[in-house]
Design a protein around this motif. Structure first.
Motif, PDB file in Angstrom:
ATOM      1  N   THR A  57       1.214  -1.006  -0.145  1.00  0.00           N
ATOM      2  CA  THR A  57      -0.119   0.263  -0.198  1.00  0.00           C
ATOM      3  C   THR A  57       1.126   1.528   0.511  1.00  0.00           C
ATOM      4  N   PHE A  58       0.522   2.062  -0.439  1.00  0.00           N
ATOM      5  CA  PHE A  58       1.277   3.755  -0.431  1.00  0.00           C
ATOM      6  C   PHE A  58       1.298   4.168   1.060  1.00  0.00           C
ATOM      7  N   ASP A  59       0.406   3.739   1.540  1.00  0.00           N
ATOM      8  CA  ASP A  59       0.997   4.531   3.017  1.00  0.00           C
ATOM      9  C   ASP A  59       2.283   3.448   3.494  1.00  0.00           C
ATOM     10  N   GLU A  60       2.534   1.874   3.874  1.00  0.00           N
ATOM     11  CA  GLU A  60       3.040   1.485   3.734  1.00  0.00           C
ATOM     12  C   GLU A  60       4.357   1.598   3.226  1.00  0.00           C
ATOM     13  N   TYR A  61       4.448   2.223   2.205  1.00  0.00           N
ATOM     14  CA  TYR A  61       5.425   3.270   1.025  1.00  0.00           C
ATOM     15  C   TYR A  61       5.914   3.889   1.595  1.00  0.00           C
ATOM     16  N   ALA A  62       5.021   4.915   2.211  1.00  0.00           N
ATOM     17  CA  ALA A  62       5.195   6.244   2.742  1.00  0.00           C
ATOM     18  C   ALA A  62       5.740   6.271   4.124  1.00  0.00           C
ATOM     19  N   GLN A  63       6.008   5.003   4.698  1.00  0.00           N
ATOM     20  CA  GLN A  63       6.221   5.033   6.468  1.00  0.00           C
ATOM     21  C   GLN A  63       7.850   5.078   7.122  1.00  0.00           C
ATOM     22  N   PRO A  64       8.366   5.134   6.469  1.00  0.00           N
ATOM     23  CA  PRO A  64       9.878   5.159   6.371  1.00  0.00           C
ATOM     24  C   PRO A  64       9.611   6.928   6.608  1.00  0.00           C
ATOM     25  N   LEU A  65       9.313   7.687   5.576  1.00  0.00           N
ATOM     26  CA  LEU A  65       8.672   8.960   5.938  1.00  0.00           C
ATOM     27  C   LEU A  65       8.347   9.705   6.689  1.00  0.00           C
ATOM     28  N   MET A  66       6.908   8.762   7.893  1.00  0.00           N
ATOM     29  CA  MET A  66       6.060   9.430   8.267  1.00  0.00           C
ATOM     30  C   MET A  66       6.774   9.020   9.425  1.00  0.00           C
ATOM     31  N   ASP A  67       7.359   7.954   9.893  1.00  0.00           N
ATOM     32  CA  ASP A  67       8.620   7.071  11.106  1.00  0.00           C
ATOM     33  C   ASP A  67       9.350   8.556  11.157  1.00  0.00           C
ATOM     34  N   LEU A  68      10.113   9.529  10.110  1.00  0.00           N
ATOM     35  CA  LEU A  68      11.196  10.604  10.196  1.00  0.00           C
ATOM     36  C   LEU A  68      10.469  11.777  10.388  1.00  0.00           C
ATOM     37  N   MET A  69       9.482  11.934  10.539  1.00  0.00           N
ATOM     38  CA  MET A  69       8.555  13.381  10.685  1.00  0.00           C
ATOM     39  C   MET A  69       8.166  13.580  11.956  1.00  0.00           C
ATOM     40  N   ALA A  70       7.486  11.810  12.537  1.00  0.00           N
ATOM     41  CA  ALA A  70       7.359  11.917  13.483  1.00  0.00           C
ATOM     42  C   ALA A  70       8.212  11.639  14.634  1.00  0.00           C
ATOM     43  N   SER A  71       9.880  11.793  14.179  1.00  0.00           N
ATOM     44  CA  SER A  71      10.885  12.627  15.247  1.00  0.00           C
ATOM     45  C   SER A  71      10.841  13.533  15.405  1.00  0.00           C
ATOM     46  N   VAL A  72      10.135  14.708  14.320  1.00  0.00           N
ATOM     47  CA  VAL A  72      11.012  14.962  14.194  1.00  0.00           C
ATOM     48  C   VAL A  72      10.857  16.104  15.771  1.00  0.00           C
ATOM     49  N   SER A  73      11.086  16.643  16.498  1.00  0.00           N
ATOM     50  CA  SER A  73      11.101  17.683  18.408  1.00  0.00           C
ATOM     51  C   SER A  73       9.957  18.450  17.446  1.00  0.00           C
ATOM     52  N   GLU A  74       9.172  18.388  18.621  1.00  0.00           N
ATOM     53  CA  GLU A  74       8.455  19.370  18.558  1.00  0.00           C
ATOM     54  C   GLU A  74       9.065  20.961  19.104  1.00  0.00           C
ATOM     55  N   GLU A  76      10.244  21.893  16.401  1.00  0.00           N
ATOM     56  CA  GLU A  76      11.102  22.019  14.755  1.00  0.00           C
ATOM     57  C   GLU A  76      10.651  22.288  13.607  1.00  0.00           C
ATOM     58  N   LYS A  77      11.598  22.027  12.228  1.00  0.00           N
ATOM     59  CA  LYS A  77      10.735  22.891  11.430  1.00  0.00           C
ATOM     60  C   LYS A  77      11.905  22.107  10.100  1.00  0.00           C
ATOM     61  N   VAL A  78      11.212  21.629   9.433  1.00  0.00           N
ATOM     62  CA  VAL A  78      12.342  20.395   8.864  1.00  0.00           C
ATOM     63  C   VAL A  78      11.839  21.237   6.826  1.00  0.00           C
ATOM     64  N   VAL A  79      12.445  20.860   5.939  1.00  0.00           N
ATOM     65  CA  VAL A  79      12.187  21.978   5.044  1.00  0.00           C
ATOM     66  C   VAL A  79      12.378  20.287   3.547  1.00  0.00           C
ATOM     67  N   ILE A 101       6.808  21.718   9.602  1.00  0.00           N
ATOM     68  CA  ILE A 101       7.362  21.882   7.782  1.00  0.00           C
ATOM     69  C   ILE A 101       7.418  23.373   7.514  1.00  0.00           C
ATOM     70  N   ALA A 102       8.891  23.875   7.709  1.00  0.00           N
ATOM     71  CA  ALA A 102       9.180  24.934   7.345  1.00  0.00           C
ATOM     72  C   ALA A 102       8.447  24.876   5.488  1.00  0.00           C
ATOM     73  N   ALA A 103       8.983  24.497   4.733  1.00  0.00           N
ATOM     74  CA  ALA A 103       8.380  24.180   3.026  1.00  0.00           C
ATOM     75  C   ALA A 103       8.378  23.346   2.476  1.00  0.00           C
ATOM     76  N   ALA A 104       7.630  23.043   1.498  1.00  0.00           N
ATOM     77  CA  ALA A 104       8.605  22.152   0.797  1.00  0.00           C
ATOM     78  C   ALA A 104       8.472  22.337  -0.881  1.00  0.00           C
ATOM     79  N   VAL A 105       9.594  21.255  -1.152  1.00  0.00           N
ATOM     80  CA  VAL A 105       9.715  21.848  -2.556  1.00  0.00           C
ATOM     81  C   VAL A 105       9.646  20.063  -3.375  1.00  0.00           C
ATOM     82  N   PHE A 106       9.361  20.610  -4.375  1.00  0.00           N
ATOM     83  CA  PHE A 106       8.424  19.384  -5.510  1.00  0.00           C
ATOM     84  C   PHE A 106       9.894  19.764  -6.931  1.00  0.00           C
ATOM     85  N   VAL A 107      10.339  18.657  -6.876  1.00  0.00           N
ATOM     86  CA  VAL A 107      11.355  18.965  -8.045  1.00  0.00           C
ATOM     87  C   VAL A 107      10.931  18.358  -9.050  1.00  0.00           C
TER      88      VAL A 107
END
Length: 175
Positions: A57-74, A76-79, A101-107
């Motif tokens: 599933t797409f949810d399973e595919y994207a889970q590593p990013l979701m886990d990484l985002m969950a680990s971002v400190s309260e 804190e913002k990322v690009v 999320i401070a910004a999202a860049v779609f390349v």
């Protein structure tokens, strides 16, 4: 280090790739003082899982990013930076973690809209590619216990070299 350089950057690869595809970008950004992480999505790069056996599933595919985002400190913002099919994972993370999320860049990335399903653009693009190139093979694979099959796409080396990596050296293409 400036406030700009203190932002963490997370790089998300496109379909059929892994974190490895960002190695030159990671080196350049780190040399400029940025904190950079290139993530391997499920069943990609060094992630040992396989599609469709372990990831269907797409949810399973994207889970590593979701886990990484969950680990971002309260507080804190990322690009987030995503390429190609990675844009869908960026959009998922943006919906789940807008405060991180401070910004999202779609390349050259798939950027879903609010009207169609997230895969609408991918399906449109795939249909155009299949009509133009015989070197692209799409297969529908049935997954036990799942109502809809998954679609896999195989690109032959010639189409990759001529249409995706035409500006890369031979060494980079066959890294």
């Amino acid at each position: 280090m400036s406030e700009q350089n203190s932002l963490k950057i997370i790089l998300v690869h496109g379909g059929g790739h892994g974190a490895w595809c960002w190695y030159k970008v990671v080196a350049i950004l780190r040399s400029q003082g940025y904190s950079v992480t290139a993530v391997d999505l499920a069943a990609c790069g060094s992630d040992p899982r396989r599609m469709p056996e372990d990831v269907s599933t797409f949810d399973e595919y994207a889970q590593p990013l979701m886990d990484l985002m969950a680990s971002v400190s309260e507080g804190e913002k990322v690009v987030l930076v995503g390429h190609s099919f990675g844009g869908l994972s960026l959009a998922k993370a943006m919906d789940a973690f807008p405060e991180k999320i401070a910004a999202a860049v779609f390349v050259t990335a798939i950027m879903p809209d609010t009207i169609h399903s997230p895969f609408y653009l991918f399906e449109q693009h795939l249909g155009q590619l299949l009509g133009k190139h015989t070197e692209i093979e799409a297969k529908s694979i049935a997954i036990p216990g799942r109502s809809e099959p998954i679609i896999t796409v195989t690109l032959q080396p010639k189409i990759l070299a001529n249409n995706f990596y035409q500006n890369c050296s031979f060494e980079v293409i066959f890294l």
